[in-house]
Design a protein around this motif. Structure first.
Motif, short mmCIF file in Angstrom:
data_model
loop_
_atom_site.label_atom_id
_atom_site.label_comp_id
_atom_site.label_asym_id
_atom_site.label_seq_id
_atom_site.Cartn_x
_atom_site.Cartn_y
_atom_site.Cartn_z
N PRO A 54 -3.81 -13.60 22.48
CA PRO A 54 -5.26 -13.46 22.26
C PRO A 54 -6.11 -14.41 23.11
N SER A 55 -5.51 -15.45 23.67
CA SER A 55 -6.30 -16.38 24.48
C SER A 55 -6.38 -15.96 25.94
N ASP A 56 -5.63 -14.94 26.33
CA ASP A 56 -5.60 -14.50 27.72
C ASP A 56 -6.70 -13.47 28.01
N PHE A 57 -7.19 -13.46 29.24
CA PHE A 57 -8.15 -12.45 29.67
C PHE A 57 -7.65 -11.88 30.99
N HIS A 58 -7.84 -10.58 31.16
CA HIS A 58 -7.29 -9.97 32.37
C HIS A 58 -8.11 -8.77 32.79
N SER A 59 -7.89 -8.34 34.03
CA SER A 59 -8.53 -7.16 34.58
C SER A 59 -7.51 -6.46 35.48
N ILE A 60 -7.73 -5.17 35.72
CA ILE A 60 -6.81 -4.38 36.55
C ILE A 60 -7.61 -3.58 37.57
N LYS A 61 -7.23 -3.69 38.83
CA LYS A 61 -7.82 -2.88 39.90
C LYS A 61 -6.75 -1.90 40.37
N VAL A 62 -6.96 -0.62 40.10
CA VAL A 62 -5.95 0.40 40.39
C VAL A 62 -5.95 0.75 41.87
N ILE A 63 -4.77 0.68 42.49
CA ILE A 63 -4.58 1.11 43.87
C ILE A 63 -4.00 2.52 43.90
N GLU A 64 -2.94 2.72 43.13
CA GLU A 64 -2.35 4.03 42.89
C GLU A 64 -2.24 4.19 41.38
N PRO A 65 -2.55 5.37 40.82
CA PRO A 65 -2.49 5.55 39.36
C PRO A 65 -1.21 4.96 38.78
N ILE A 66 -1.37 4.14 37.74
CA ILE A 66 -0.19 3.50 37.15
C ILE A 66 0.09 4.09 35.77
N THR A 67 1.33 4.47 35.56
CA THR A 67 1.78 4.95 34.26
C THR A 67 2.51 3.81 33.58
N LEU A 68 2.21 3.59 32.32
CA LEU A 68 2.76 2.44 31.61
C LEU A 68 2.91 2.74 30.13
N ILE A 69 3.66 1.89 29.46
CA ILE A 69 3.71 1.89 28.00
C ILE A 69 3.05 0.60 27.55
N ASN A 70 2.03 0.74 26.72
CA ASN A 70 1.26 -0.39 26.21
C ASN A 70 1.58 -0.60 24.73
N ILE A 71 1.89 -1.84 24.38
CA ILE A 71 2.18 -2.19 22.98
C ILE A 71 1.21 -3.28 22.56
N MET A 72 0.49 -3.04 21.49
CA MET A 72 -0.47 -4.01 20.95
C MET A 72 -0.06 -4.33 19.51
N TYR A 73 -0.07 -5.63 19.16
CA TYR A 73 0.39 -6.00 17.83
C TYR A 73 -0.23 -7.34 17.41
N THR A 74 -0.30 -7.57 16.11
CA THR A 74 -0.76 -8.85 15.58
C THR A 74 0.45 -9.74 15.34
N GLU A 75 0.19 -11.03 15.13
CA GLU A 75 1.28 -11.99 15.00
C GLU A 75 2.16 -11.74 13.79
N GLN A 76 1.64 -10.97 12.79
CA GLN A 76 2.44 -10.70 11.60
C GLN A 76 3.61 -9.77 11.88
#
Length: 268
Positions: free
Chosen positions: A69-91
């Motif tokens: 939660p303390s990190d900040f980021h941005s993404i600049k796409v060069i070629e479309p990127i396919t990914l799996i994103n996982i978001m979760y709380t500390e619990q």
């Protein structure tokens, strides 16, 4: 700033599990942001420029990164990127893994070999699917898969999981700070929530993290301000208040001391 286009959205886990997993394709840029949760992304294909806390590198197939939660980021796409994103709380995961985010001192990102990619990809796919109709079993199932995947990343980065050196309340307080550093944070509130006096809480915080509470908060704000100035067209005044500072003169003085240059010289 461009938005994000999702071409593919296959899996979602019920929000009641405090975790979600989505397979998607990003075709446009993602502006700088933070989250109130932990995040892992596994890149399946494509290419992009990823900036995390001011550090920039190229994203491509086989990259895995973990954000707190303390990190900040941005993404600049060069070629479309396919990914799996996982978001979760500390619990969702064992407390030790949460502590490791703060104990490692490393940016948790790595590039897998072809063999490692083939081994880890099915784990991500399993995480992104709802295995049973039993909520309690799902939570245990997902937690175990996430921790197996994290251990793989830790091994790749040579990180040795550590036992916490302070009470859980101290770590909960830093999680709260990391989520809310742009808002007004009260020492009275933090210490009361942790169950300690203000003086003892301040002592424990400094002993555990090696920095005073105010310095820790201000460093988060300054890092966020630096990232905004170098990656957006937001004015210095807007950056000041968006980062959580209530005084422009204080912000300017602290920024110059931290980065050896005034905010106006750092602008994009």
């Amino acid at each position: 700033m461009k938005g994000t286009a999702y071409l593919e959205k296959k899996y979602e886990i019920d929000e009641n599990f405090k975790i979600s997993a989505i397979k998607r394709t990003k075709t446009t840029d993602v502006e700088i942001h933070t989250h109130n949760y932990f995040e892992i992304e596994f890149i399946l294909s494509g290419k992009a420029i990823h900036t995390v806390n001011g550090y920039t590198y190229t994203l491509k197939k086989g990259d895995v990164y973990m954000l707190s939660p303390s990190d900040f980021h941005s993404i600049k796409v060069i070629e479309p990127i396919t990914l799996i994103n996982i978001m979760y709380t500390e619990q969702v995961i064992s407390p030790t893994f949460v502590y490791d985010f703060f104990a490692s001192g490393k940016m948790l990102t790595c590039r897998l070999s072809d063999e490692e990619f083939d081994r880890l990809a099915p784990v991500f796919e399993l995480i992104a699917q709802k295995p049973t109709s039993d909520a309690n079993l799902n939570i245990r199932y997902i937690r175990n898969l996430c921790e197996c995947m994290m251990l793989t990343i830790y091994d790749k980065l040579k990180i040795v999981p550590k036992e916490p050196t302070a009470s859980r309340s101290i770590y909960r307080s830093i999680l709260y700070i990391n989520r809310n550093f742009r808002a007004k944070i009260s020492l009275d509130e933090l210490s009361k929530s942790a169950g300690y006096s203000k003086n003892y809480f301040s002592h424990l915080f400094n002993k555990t993290f090696g920095v005073g509470i105010n310095d820790y908060i201000n460093n988060l704000r300054l890092d966020y301000a630096y990232a905004l100035l170098t990656s957006t067209d937001v004015s210095v005044t807007q950056v000041c208040f968006s980062s959580g500072f209530s005084s422009f003169s204080v912000f300017s003085r602290m920024f110059k001391k931290r980065f050896s240059a005034p905010p106006s010289k750092i602008m994009k």
